[in-house]
Structures are given as structure tokens and as C-alpha cells.
Design a protein around this motif. Structure first.
Motif, PDB file in Angstrom:
ATOM      1  N   PHE A  56       1.751   9.452  -6.148  1.00 41.92           N
ATOM      2  CA  PHE A  56       2.318  10.786  -5.979  1.00 41.92           C
ATOM      3  C   PHE A  56       3.526  11.012  -6.880  1.00 41.92           C
ATOM      4  CE2 PHE A  56      -0.266  10.817  -2.193  1.00 41.92           C
ATOM      5  CZ  PHE A  56      -0.604  12.143  -2.040  1.00 41.92           C
ATOM      6  N   GLY A  57       3.841  10.056  -7.746  1.00 36.30           N
ATOM      7  CA  GLY A  57       4.919  10.238  -8.706  1.00 36.30           C
ATOM      8  C   GLY A  57       6.314  10.033  -8.139  1.00 36.30           C
ATOM      9  N   ALA A  58       6.456   9.148  -7.163  1.00 37.21           N
ATOM     10  CA  ALA A  58       7.759   8.878  -6.557  1.00 37.21           C
ATOM     11  C   ALA A  58       8.732   8.335  -7.597  1.00 37.21           C
ATOM     12  CB  ALA A  58       7.621   7.872  -5.422  1.00 37.21           C
ATOM     13  N   SER A  59       9.999   8.618  -7.385  1.00 37.49           N
ATOM     14  CA  SER A  59      11.035   8.121  -8.283  1.00 37.49           C
ATOM     15  C   SER A  59      11.200   6.619  -8.125  1.00 37.49           C
ATOM     16  CB  SER A  59      12.364   8.809  -7.978  1.00 37.49           C
ATOM     17  OG  SER A  59      12.867   8.357  -6.729  1.00 37.49           O
ATOM     18  N   THR A  60      11.811   6.005  -9.103  1.00 29.15           N
ATOM     19  CA  THR A  60      12.093   4.572  -9.044  1.00 29.15           C
ATOM     20  C   THR A  60      12.939   4.241  -7.820  1.00 29.15           C
ATOM     21  OG1 THR A  60      11.966   4.410 -11.441  1.00 29.15           O
ATOM     22  CG2 THR A  60      13.144   2.648 -10.302  1.00 29.15           C
ATOM     23  N   GLU A  61      13.900   5.090  -7.534  1.00 25.16           N
ATOM     24  CA  GLU A  61      14.772   4.863  -6.378  1.00 25.16           C
ATOM     25  C   GLU A  61      13.972   4.862  -5.069  1.00 25.16           C
ATOM     26  OE1 GLU A  61      18.963   6.603  -4.601  1.00 25.16           O
ATOM     27  OE2 GLU A  61      17.816   7.821  -5.996  1.00 25.16           O
ATOM     28  N   LEU A  62      13.043   5.777  -4.934  1.00 25.73           N
ATOM     29  CA  LEU A  62      12.219   5.828  -3.728  1.00 25.73           C
ATOM     30  C   LEU A  62      11.304   4.619  -3.637  1.00 25.73           C
ATOM     31  CD1 LEU A  62      11.272   9.602  -3.712  1.00 25.73           C
ATOM     32  CD2 LEU A  62      12.981   8.465  -2.292  1.00 25.73           C
ATOM     33  N   LEU A  63      10.750   4.209  -4.746  1.00 26.25           N
ATOM     34  CA  LEU A  63       9.888   3.031  -4.751  1.00 26.25           C
ATOM     35  C   LEU A  63      10.675   1.777  -4.371  1.00 26.25           C
ATOM     36  CD1 LEU A  63       7.821   3.820  -7.946  1.00 26.25           C
ATOM     37  CD2 LEU A  63       7.036   3.962  -5.567  1.00 26.25           C
ATOM     38  N   GLN A  64      11.898   1.658  -4.871  1.00 26.42           N
ATOM     39  CA  GLN A  64      12.740   0.520  -4.511  1.00 26.42           C
ATOM     40  C   GLN A  64      13.046   0.521  -3.022  1.00 26.42           C
ATOM     41  OE1 GLN A  64      15.998   0.982  -7.249  1.00 26.42           O
ATOM     42  NE2 GLN A  64      15.034  -0.325  -8.779  1.00 26.42           N
ATOM     43  N   ALA A  65      13.267   1.707  -2.453  1.00 29.77           N
ATOM     44  CA  ALA A  65      13.537   1.809  -1.017  1.00 29.77           C
ATOM     45  C   ALA A  65      12.330   1.328  -0.217  1.00 29.77           C
ATOM     46  CB  ALA A  65      13.897   3.242  -0.644  1.00 29.77           C
ATOM     47  N   LEU A  66      11.138   1.708  -0.629  1.00 32.92           N
ATOM     48  CA  LEU A  66       9.941   1.234   0.065  1.00 32.92           C
ATOM     49  C   LEU A  66       9.796  -0.271  -0.054  1.00 32.92           C
ATOM     50  CD1 LEU A  66       7.239   3.909  -0.795  1.00 32.92           C
ATOM     51  CD2 LEU A  66       8.258   3.459   1.440  1.00 32.92           C
ATOM     52  N   ARG A  67      10.053  -0.784  -1.232  1.00 36.43           N
ATOM     53  CA  ARG A  67       9.945  -2.244  -1.429  1.00 36.43           C
ATOM     54  C   ARG A  67      10.970  -3.006  -0.595  1.00 36.43           C
ATOM     55  NH1 ARG A  67       9.199  -0.617  -7.176  1.00 36.43           N
ATOM     56  NH2 ARG A  67       6.984  -0.841  -7.572  1.00 36.43           N
ATOM     57  N   ALA A  68      12.056  -2.335  -0.215  1.00 34.67           N
ATOM     58  CA  ALA A  68      13.111  -2.970   0.571  1.00 34.67           C
ATOM     59  C   ALA A  68      12.849  -2.928   2.072  1.00 34.67           C
ATOM     60  CB  ALA A  68      14.451  -2.301   0.273  1.00 34.67           C
ATOM     61  N   LEU A  69      11.764  -2.278   2.487  1.00 33.22           N
ATOM     62  CA  LEU A  69      11.470  -2.223   3.913  1.00 33.22           C
ATOM     63  C   LEU A  69      11.358  -3.631   4.480  1.00 33.22           C
ATOM     64  CD1 LEU A  69       8.827   0.643   3.981  1.00 33.22           C
ATOM     65  CD2 LEU A  69      11.124   0.707   4.965  1.00 33.22           C
ATOM     66  N   PRO A  70      11.919  -3.860   5.670  1.00 37.48           N
ATOM     67  CA  PRO A  70      11.990  -5.205   6.231  1.00 37.48           C
ATOM     68  C   PRO A  70      10.660  -5.731   6.773  1.00 37.48           C
ATOM     69  CG  PRO A  70      12.909  -3.639   7.762  1.00 37.48           C
ATOM     70  CD  PRO A  70      12.609  -2.878   6.490  1.00 37.48           C
ATOM     71  N   VAL A  71       9.675  -4.879   6.931  1.00 32.66           N
ATOM     72  CA  VAL A  71       8.388  -5.273   7.508  1.00 32.66           C
ATOM     73  C   VAL A  71       7.318  -5.205   6.429  1.00 32.66           C
ATOM     74  CG1 VAL A  71       6.685  -4.698   9.286  1.00 32.66           C
ATOM     75  CG2 VAL A  71       9.113  -4.316   9.728  1.00 32.66           C
ATOM     76  N   GLU A  72       6.420  -6.179   6.425  1.00 30.26           N
ATOM     77  CA  GLU A  72       5.376  -6.193   5.405  1.00 30.26           C
ATOM     78  C   GLU A  72       4.161  -5.377   5.784  1.00 30.26           C
ATOM     79  OE1 GLU A  72       4.382  -9.889   3.616  1.00 30.26           O
ATOM     80  OE2 GLU A  72       6.438 -10.599   3.717  1.00 30.26           O
ATOM     81  N   GLN A  73       3.968  -5.137   7.090  1.00 34.31           N
ATOM     82  CA  GLN A  73       2.828  -4.346   7.534  1.00 34.31           C
ATOM     83  C   GLN A  73       3.243  -3.500   8.733  1.00 34.31           C
ATOM     84  OE1 GLN A  73      -0.928  -6.082   7.216  1.00 34.31           O
ATOM     85  NE2 GLN A  73      -1.855  -4.908   8.834  1.00 34.31           N
ATOM     86  N   ASP A 108       0.835  -1.204   0.000  1.00 39.60           N
ATOM     87  CA  ASP A 108       0.000   0.000   0.000  1.00 39.60           C
ATOM     88  C   ASP A 108       0.869   1.252   0.000  1.00 39.60           C
ATOM     89  OD1 ASP A 108      -2.389  -1.394  -0.071  1.00 39.60           O
ATOM     90  OD2 ASP A 108      -2.648  -1.348   2.113  1.00 39.60           O
ATOM     91  N   LEU A 109       1.983   1.210   0.726  1.00 40.03           N
ATOM     92  CA  LEU A 109       2.908   2.346   0.739  1.00 40.03           C
ATOM     93  C   LEU A 109       3.489   2.582  -0.650  1.00 40.03           C
ATOM     94  CD1 LEU A 109       4.892   1.606   4.010  1.00 40.03           C
ATOM     95  CD2 LEU A 109       3.161   3.380   3.667  1.00 40.03           C
ATOM     96  N   VAL A 110       3.877   1.514  -1.304  1.00 40.63           N
ATOM     97  CA  VAL A 110       4.434   1.615  -2.656  1.00 40.63           C
ATOM     98  C   VAL A 110       3.388   2.186  -3.603  1.00 40.63           C
ATOM     99  CG1 VAL A 110       5.291   0.283  -4.625  1.00 40.63           C
ATOM    100  CG2 VAL A 110       6.130  -0.223  -2.324  1.00 40.63           C
ATOM    101  N   ARG A 111       2.182   1.671  -3.514  1.00 38.42           N
ATOM    102  CA  ARG A 111       1.101   2.135  -4.382  1.00 38.42           C
ATOM    103  C   ARG A 111       0.842   3.628  -4.171  1.00 38.42           C
ATOM    104  NH1 ARG A 111      -2.486  -1.236  -2.590  1.00 38.42           N
ATOM    105  NH2 ARG A 111      -1.496  -2.968  -3.636  1.00 38.42           N
ATOM    106  N   ARG A 112       0.816   4.059  -2.928  1.00 38.15           N
ATOM    107  CA  ARG A 112       0.568   5.475  -2.626  1.00 38.15           C
ATOM    108  C   ARG A 112       1.699   6.351  -3.167  1.00 38.15           C
ATOM    109  NH1 ARG A 112      -3.174   8.406   0.537  1.00 38.15           N
ATOM    110  NH2 ARG A 112      -2.229  10.329   1.293  1.00 38.15           N
ATOM    111  N   ALA A 113       2.939   5.905  -2.972  1.00 40.67           N
ATOM    112  CA  ALA A 113       4.072   6.672  -3.485  1.00 40.67           C
ATOM    113  C   ALA A 113       4.011   6.765  -5.011  1.00 40.67           C
ATOM    114  CB  ALA A 113       5.379   6.042  -3.019  1.00 40.67           C
ATOM    115  N   GLN A 114       3.601   5.688  -5.672  1.00 41.12           N
ATOM    116  CA  GLN A 114       3.461   5.718  -7.128  1.00 41.12           C
ATOM    117  C   GLN A 114       2.422   6.750  -7.546  1.00 41.12           C
ATOM    118  OE1 GLN A 114       2.588   1.527  -7.620  1.00 41.12           O
ATOM    119  NE2 GLN A 114       4.513   1.222  -8.726  1.00 41.12           N
TER     120      GLN A 114
END
Length: 63
Positions: free
Chosen positions: A31-48, A23-29
Motif C-alpha cells: 500500500f506504499g507505507a512510509s519507511t517510518e511506518l514500516l519500521q514501526a510495524l517491524r518493531a511490534l513486540p509480537v511476531e503473530q 505479513d503486516l509489513v508486506r501488506r503495508a509495503q
């Protein structure tokens, strides 16, 4: 973390918790987040995240 603090506040403002990593990734997308920012969110160690504090702690680890 990459990106300005204001940018992250914009992406994450108004979230309802608990919130999933995807959901965080989707929200950032939306708002037009950069690929680098989206990758950082996807790398978060917790799923929820149960709270804004929990999310903030996880985001701090990416700084």
C-alpha cells in the motif's frame, strides 16, 4: 503511532487472522507505507497476532 488512523485502516483492512508481523509489513509495503511506518510495524513486540483486537492493542503501544 505515526500516520493517520485512516491510513492504517487501509493497510490492515481485510486481513485474515492469525497474521504474522512480516505479513503486516508486506501488506503495508504493497500500500506504499512510509519507511517510518514500516519500521514501526517491524518493531511490534509480537511476531503473530491472533485477532484484530490483539493487533490493535499492539499498534496502540506504538502511538
Amino acid at each position: 503511532m505515526t500516520g493517520s488512523g485512516g491510513q492504517w485502516l487501509e493497510y490492515l483492512a481485510g486481513l485474515d487472522y492469525p497474521v504474522s508481523r512480516e505479513d503486516l509489513v508486506r501488506r503495508a509495503q504493497e500500500f506504499g507505507a512510509s519507511t517510518e511506518l514500516l519500521q514501526a510495524l517491524r518493531a511490534l513486540p509480537v511476531e503473530q497476532f491472533a485477532s484484530a483486537d490483539e493487533l490493535a492493542d499492539a499498534l496502540t503501544t506504538l502511538a
